[in-house]
Design an enzyme around this catalytic site. Structure first.
Site, PDB file in Angstrom:
ATOM      1  N   LYS A  15       3.731 -15.376   2.743  1.00  0.00           N
ATOM      2  CA  LYS A  15       3.956 -16.140   1.515  1.00  0.00           C
ATOM      3  C   LYS A  15       5.463 -16.359   1.412  1.00  0.00           C
ATOM      4  CE  LYS A  15       2.550 -18.049  -2.348  1.00  0.00           C
ATOM      5  NZ  LYS A  15       1.740 -19.294  -2.372  1.00  0.00           N
ATOM      6  N   ASP A  60      -6.008  -7.250   4.254  1.00  0.00           N
ATOM      7  CA  ASP A  60      -7.150  -6.636   3.577  1.00  0.00           C
ATOM      8  C   ASP A  60      -8.023  -7.730   2.973  1.00  0.00           C
ATOM      9  OD1 ASP A  60      -8.726  -4.585   2.355  1.00  0.00           O
ATOM     10  OD2 ASP A  60      -7.734  -5.046   0.465  1.00  0.00           O
ATOM     11  N   ASP A  86     -11.862  -9.531   4.626  1.00  0.00           N
ATOM     12  CA  ASP A  86     -13.156  -9.562   3.919  1.00  0.00           C
ATOM     13  C   ASP A  86     -13.700 -10.989   3.900  1.00  0.00           C
ATOM     14  OD1 ASP A  86     -13.020  -6.840   3.297  1.00  0.00           O
ATOM     15  OD2 ASP A  86     -13.757  -7.154   1.254  1.00  0.00           O
ATOM     16  N   ASP A 128      -2.209 -18.614   0.871  1.00  0.00           N
ATOM     17  CA  ASP A 128      -3.183 -19.350   0.042  1.00  0.00           C
ATOM     18  C   ASP A 128      -3.861 -20.437   0.865  1.00  0.00           C
ATOM     19  OD1 ASP A 128      -0.676 -20.541   0.148  1.00  0.00           O
ATOM     20  OD2 ASP A 128      -0.696 -21.279  -1.916  1.00  0.00           O
ATOM     21  N   TYR A 140       0.815  -1.208   0.000  1.00  0.00           N
ATOM     22  CA  TYR A 140       0.000   0.000   0.000  1.00  0.00           C
ATOM     23  C   TYR A 140       0.856   1.268   0.000  1.00  0.00           C
ATOM     24  CZ  TYR A 140      -4.541  -2.206   0.923  1.00  0.00           C
ATOM     25  OH  TYR A 140      -5.710  -2.912   0.838  1.00  0.00           O
TER      26      TYR A 140
HETATM   27  C1  IPM Z   1     -10.254  -1.608   4.088  1.00  0.00           C
HETATM   28  C2  IPM Z   1     -10.523  -1.019   2.717  1.00  0.00           C
HETATM   29  C3  IPM Z   1      -9.405  -0.059   2.377  1.00  0.00           C
HETATM   30  C4  IPM Z   1      -8.106  -0.835   2.362  1.00  0.00           C
HETATM   31  C5  IPM Z   1      -9.589   0.740   1.071  1.00  0.00           C
HETATM   32  C6  IPM Z   1     -10.924   1.441   1.020  1.00  0.00           C
HETATM   33  C7  IPM Z   1      -8.471   1.707   0.854  1.00  0.00           C
HETATM   34  O1  IPM Z   1     -10.649  -2.030   1.774  1.00  0.00           O
HETATM   35  O2  IPM Z   1     -10.178  -0.822   5.052  1.00  0.00           O
HETATM   36  O3  IPM Z   1     -10.128  -2.814   4.183  1.00  0.00           O
HETATM   37  O4  IPM Z   1      -7.777  -1.455   1.341  1.00  0.00           O
HETATM   38  O5  IPM Z   1      -7.403  -0.826   3.368  1.00  0.00           O
HETATM   39 MG    MG Z   2     -10.638  -4.001   2.590  1.00  0.00          MG
END
Ligand code: IPM
Ligand code: MG
Length: 357
Positions: A191, A247, A251, A223, A142
């Site tokens: 990884k 990240d 999710d 993975d 990032y």
């Molecule tokens: C998160 C989001 C952010 C990230 C984006 C919106 C920049 O996906 O907080 O997980 O990738 O960190």
């Molecule tokens: Mg995210």
């Protein structure tokens, strides 16, 4: 007691969910005898529209002066056409960096009340899970060198994954300390079979492990981790990983709890000041329709009470109120089963406020 909170509503459903959380904070403050001063500032798409930049200096200043920051979500299709440095997401990355928030805590727990919303096999859902992902937040791909250039096959683009020992060590300390307060098991995800930055990550984690003999450290390749998360999520307790892997995996972890609309997060640095936000995005498709699930933001406010404002009883009070509302079978659209009645964002907020009385 008076707490100064910088409030960033952001874009899309941001204003709706943030205002739900502010109502909850005000109610709980009344009950536990403390006050809030909420200072609303702009960031993301609406800051671009009003000031021409995703993260105005005034916003950074207000956040730095506050006890903590509460954020909704930023971004939306309207701003997707802008170049990278002008995108709403840049605001989020900028705040994390400016406030030195290198440790992102993302708990993912399957609430017993929501087992039916879990998309995994019944026996896996019945076993339950309760993990917390510790994601490094101010390093890695990032923030590494990136750009465009002319390559062997024509124009190309690159992003660099780079981690210093210092950055790995400090996130490692956060994770080991947290593991100490829980089941004393830490899984570090990398990884290392391919990436040099992951090999350094692993080395530093193992060096740290010697200082935490009471914590069992296990390495897992990313993975495999993605697979294990849906196969046997119960094996995870505290997980530590890089910015990019965290990240993606957070999710995935959120979805197996039933809905991404439930998961809060805290971003912390060296001071008590943190940034609290739901892990979901701005959901532009349902913005302004009073359909969003406010629970992730309300639970983020509870994390703020516990981790930054040192009000653990108030935090517990909010979390218990949310659990009771869910136990009653009240659901927003994202967690309602087919045919089940769904509450609006404001009705869900009201149900939680009623529990706080
Ligand atoms: C998160 C989001 C952010 C990230 C984006 C919106 C920049 O996906 O907080 O997980 O990738 O960190
Ligand atoms: Mg995210």
């Amino acid at each position: 007691m008076n707490y100064n909170i910088a409030v960033i509503e952001g874009d899309g459903i941001g204003p709706e969910i943030v205002n739900s959380a502010l109502e909850v904070l005000t109610a709980v403050g009344k009950k536990f005898k403390f006050d809030f001063v909420f200072k609303k500032v702009r960031a993301g798409g609406n800051a671009i529209d009003h000031t021409g930049t995703p993260l105005p200096q005034e916003t950074v200043k207000t956040c730095l002066e506050a006890n903590s920051v509460l954020l909704g979500a930023v971004g939306g299709p309207k701003w997707d056409v802008l170049p990278g440095h002008l995108r709403p997401e840049k605001a989020l990355l900028g705040i994390r960096k400016e406030l030195g928030l290198y440790a992102n805590l993302r708990p993912a727990r399957l609430l017993p009340e929501l087992k039916d919303a879990c998309p995994l096999k019944k026996e896996v859902a019945d076993a339950g899970f309760d993990m917390i992902i510790v994601r490094e937040l101010t390093g890695g791909m990032y923030f590494g060198e990136s750009g465009r250039r002319e390559g062997k096959y024509g124009p190309e683009a690159y992003d660099t994954e780079c981690y210093s020992e210092m950055e790995i060590e400090r996130i490692g300390v956060t994770a080991f300390e947290l593991a100490r307060t829980r089941s004393k098991k830490l899984i570090s995800i990398d990884k290392a079979n391919v990436l040099e930055s992951s090999r350094l990550w692993r080395e530093v984690m193992h060096r740290l492990a010697e200082k935490y003999p009471d914590v069992t450290l296990t390495d897992m390749l990313v993975d495999n981790a993605a697979m294990q998360l849906v196969k046997n999520p119960k094996q995870f307790d505290v997980v530590v990983t890089s910015n990019m892997f965290g990240d993606i995996l957070s999710d995935e972890a959120s979805q197996i709890t039933g809905s991404i609309g439930l998961l809060p997060s805290a971003s912390l640095g060296e001071t008590k000041r943190g940034l609290y936000e739901p892990i979901h995005g701005s959901a532009p498709d349902i913005a302004g329709q009073d359909k969003a699930n406010p629970i992730a933001t309300i639970l983020s406010a509870a994390m703020m009470l516990r981790l930054s404002l040192m009000q653990p009883e108030a935090a517990q009070f909010v979390e218990d109120a949310v659990s009771r509302v869910l136990a009653k079978g009240l659901r927003t659209a994202d967690i309602a089963l087919p045919g089940e009645k769904a509450l609006s964002c404001s009705a869900m907020t009201k149900a939680i406020l009623d529990e706080l009385k």
